[in-house]
Design a protein around this motif. Structure first.
Motif, PDB file in Angstrom:
ATOM      1  N   VAL A 690     -74.068  41.009-104.091  1.00  0.00           N
ATOM      2  CA  VAL A 690     -75.211  40.722-104.959  1.00  0.00           C
ATOM      3  C   VAL A 690     -74.907  39.663-106.019  1.00  0.00           C
ATOM      4  N   THR A 691     -73.626  39.327-106.226  1.00  0.00           N
ATOM      5  CA  THR A 691     -73.353  38.208-107.127  1.00  0.00           C
ATOM      6  C   THR A 691     -73.829  36.925-106.457  1.00  0.00           C
ATOM      7  N   ASP A 692     -74.248  35.985-107.276  1.00  0.00           N
ATOM      8  CA  ASP A 692     -74.988  34.822-106.782  1.00  0.00           C
ATOM      9  C   ASP A 692     -74.116  33.569-106.809  1.00  0.00           C
ATOM     10  N   PRO A 693     -73.774  32.986-105.658  1.00  0.00           N
ATOM     11  CA  PRO A 693     -72.936  31.776-105.653  1.00  0.00           C
ATOM     12  C   PRO A 693     -73.610  30.568-106.279  1.00  0.00           C
ATOM     13  N   GLN A 694     -74.920  30.645-106.509  1.00  0.00           N
ATOM     14  CA  GLN A 694     -75.608  29.533-107.164  1.00  0.00           C
ATOM     15  C   GLN A 694     -75.452  29.577-108.682  1.00  0.00           C
TER      16      GLN A 694
END
Length: 715
Positions: A690-694
């Protein structure tokens, strides 16, 4: 054979605790803390005792394996495995260019003497610009700030814990980590000593962590807003209380006007509504720090892995500088390690933005690109697309943002090789796995963490057990791969190309064949100190070289010979602080991570000794947020962000700020093909799904793992 008690080291984490290890028939039967170790002083945590489990673990690979057509694994000889890997790397680079081979370095690599002495030569032989590591999901802002302010990525002032009167901690949990970018084993007792001399520990954190629980005071702060708090503290120190020139006259500072301008408008009244901390409390926090004779501020993962990580780490350095606590006993000081990587130019200064990533145009630092874009570089066609990936002691599927997307990307590689002794969420995609020996089977000297320790010590620890027949140390694997890669490339060249190729120098040839112990002995003998390898072998608990000492002017390697307290790269980002601080939308919460004493990032979860007892992978929620979501403790829920979702079990606690939820990193061993000995972890969620690479710190490219907007709903 009678039991033998010898000395060793636990280098699982940065605490580098000394050990007394009892061995019988090459089997570890007991591990205890070494009371005579001058740095760790007898302290160990449960992970050290679990090294016996790691040594005997039936899941641990001991010989190379190759993936079969049906997705299984079969043994392969070291010679065949090395040759095949070298040929595939060579073919990829011949057909698609040097950058078509990517490499990911996991956290354990920096804890390995073999990687320090031989791994870097292998990286140099690859010659690819597609290098990634755990650095950009961890401490990159600290190293970038050190590079910009002090002139070297490892010239990092360390809190003088043993002499300070006031320790101000932002987003760190050293009771659990025993220091991070601050090697501080036995942290609890160091804080007891702080109290005995009348000192104070103040913690700023969205969760009442184990460190906050022993603090004199703890303040909740809204995740991702620490930059506002730090700038407000800096404002009080500079504009309201005023800089005491007598306290900073010993410092070679440049850019003070830039600091004044940077915090001119960042008043506590501005920061209060953003951070959730009362403006009066912000003034008191700043005032208490300023009035302490010896004070030091420190911040770690919580302030590094957020959208203003670099601003936060710069502000912490600036707070120490403007109060005169930089290069002061009881403040922050540079270390004097016996083998000084900075002074002896054994480590590069670091460089920034020499090239950029192909897909997202992100800057490199120290030769590495942000790991948040690794999946992009694998999945996006075009010149420079990663076709072959090498992972070294890392598990990026479970430790970097957007784990599910990276998991999918690894399936699209032409070839993958992993140096690891486990089949985990990442290495299950490899075509070949090359397993090195484990910690107790290797010689060790801490090159990096003596550089970052709260006391100057030196210790060489020979292997305490013999490696099994046919096993290889990591330095031997790097040596063999480097040589095999050279042979693979040479055999594909024309006769003219081979004749024109420069032969390896005698020096580099000798270095690659020398053992790590030989190289450490050489560094000791040729260094400015008096210690030799013989001295260290006669002192198995290590040598005490004394407390940290002032000497910034002498040690500073910045070309200007000054500390740049207002680097333009950082100051220019302050406008973004005012406009883009993390906010939430209706129904959204902010996700933070957490660390466990019985866990080691993404591995050692299959040690029954560590994993037994109460489950530790729940999503922590405040009672108000549970009620608002219609959930009860123990319920299953869906944790969702822009990047993805995962199923979690929720737990209720008032030790977390309302509006904040916490999920530990490093779990998620529920993917097919992962070998586990502890079935209870099958349902453990991966936070990095759920962590966002963006979401990145725009200055450094570091991943945002704290302050991620999420929703929580019933399954």
């Amino acid at each position: 054979m009678l039991p033998l008690t010898t000395h060793g080291v636990c280098n699982l984490c940065e605490a580098i605790c000394g050990l007394q290890v009892t061995v019988e028939d090459n089997r570890v039967t007991d591990i205890r803390g070494d009371r005579d170790d001058p740095l760790s002083r007898g302290h160990i945590c449960p992970k050290a005792t679990a090294l016996t489990d790691l040594h005997a673990d039936p899941d641990r690979l001991r010989t190379p394996v190759r993936k079969t057509a049906d997705g299984g694994w079969e043994p392969i000889s070291w010679k065949d495995a090395t040759t095949l890997v070298a040929e595939r790397i060579s073919a990829t680079q011949r057909d698609h260019g040097r950058d078509a081979v990517g490499l990911y370095l996991g956290n354990p690599s920096v804890h390995s003497l073999g990687f320090a002495t031989h791994g870097l030569s292998f990286l140099g032989a690859l010659g690819s610009k597609n290098m990634f590591s755990a650095t950009s999901a961890d401490q990159l802002p600290i190293q970038l700030v050190a590079h910009l302010m002090y002139g070297h990525q490892l010239q990092i002032p360390i809190p003088d814990l043993d002499n300070t009167d006031h320790f101000l901690v932002f987003g760190a949990n050293p009771v659990v980590s025993n220091g991070s970018m601050m090697t501080a084993p036995d942290f609890r007792n160091r804080m007891r000593d702080l109290r005995r001399r009348g000192g104070r520990l103040v913690v700023i954190d969205p969760r009442r962590t184990e460190t906050a629980a022993i603090a004199d005071e703890h303040h909740f702060v809204r995740p991702g807003t620490d930059a506002a708090l730090l700038l407000a503290i800096l404002h009080v120190l500079v504009h309201e209380r005023g800089v005491d020139n007598a306290r900073i006259e010993h410092l070679p500072l440049s850019g003070m006007d830039g600091v004044r301008d940077a915090c001119a408008t960042t008043t506590p009244e501005w920061a209060g509504p953003i951070t959730g901390i009362d403006p009066g409390e912000i003034r008191r926090i700043a005032g208490d720090f300023a009035e302490a004779d010896r004070a030091v501020a420190y911040g770690r993962m919580g302030v590094s892995t957020q959208q203003f990580g670099t601003v936060c780490q710069w502000a912490i350095q600036a707070i120490n500088a403007v109060t005169g606590n930089l290069d002061r006993v009881g403040g922050s000081l540079l270390t004097d390690p016996e083998i000084d990587l900075v002074a002896r130019k054994l480590s590069g200064r670091g460089h920034f933005d020499k090239w950029r990533s192909r897909v997202r145009d992100l800057p490199e630092f120290g030769g590495e690109l942000p790991v948040a874009t690794l999946a992009d570089e694998i999945l996006t066609p075009g010149t420079g697309q990663i076709k072959t990936l090498i992972t070294l002691a890392g598990n990026p599927v479970s430790s970097t943002p957007g784990g599910s997307r990276l998991d999918h990307a690894l399936e699209n590689l032409d070839f993958m090789v992993s140096l690891d002794f486990y089949i985990n969420e990442t290495t299950r995609h490899a075509d070949i796995i090359l397993p090195p020996t484990m910690i107790l089977e290797r010689d060790h000297y801490d090159l990096v963490f003596h550089q970052l320790a709260v006391r100057n010590t030196a210790r060489f620890s020979p292997a305490v057990v013999k490696k099994s027949a046919g096993a290889k140390h990591d330095w031997e694997i790097f040596r063999d791969l480097t040589l095999a890669l050279g042979r693979a490339r040479t055999t594909k060249r024309s006769l003219r190309e081979r004749l024109r190729a420069a032969p390896a120098s005698a020096t580099s040839s000798a270095r690659i064949h020398a053992t790590p112990k030989m190289l450490i002995a050489l560094l000791l003998r040729t260094g400015p100190g008096d210690l030799t390898m013989r001295d260290l072998l006669r002192s198995p608990s290590g040598r005490d070289l004394g407390p940290l000492r002032p000497g910034l002017r002498r040690k500073l390697v910045a070309k200007s010979k000054t500390v740049n307290v207002a680097p333009s790269l950082i100051v220019d980002d302050l406008e973004r602080v005012h406009s883009d601080l993390v906010g939430t939308h209706d129904g959204e919460l902010l996700l933070i991570g957490r660390r466990h004493l019985r866990s080691n990032n993404s591995w050692m979860h299959n040690s029954e000794r560590l994993s037994k007892g109460q489950e530790r992978h729940h999503l922590l929620m405040h009672p108000k947020d549970l009620a608002h979501s219609g959930l009860c403790a123990g319920d299953k829920a869906v944790l969702r962000s822009r990047a993805g979702s995962t199923t979690v079990t929720v737990a209720e606690t008032e030790d977390i700020m309302p509006g904040v939820v916490s999920l530990p990193h490093g779990f998620g061993q529920n993917r097919s093909g992962v070998q586990l000995a502890v079935a209870g972890l099958i349902d453990a969620p991966s936070a990095n799904d759920v962590t966002d690479p963006q979401l990145l710190d725009a200055v450094s490219g570091n991943a945002v793992l704290n302050g991620v907007p999420v929703t929580v709903s019933a399954v």
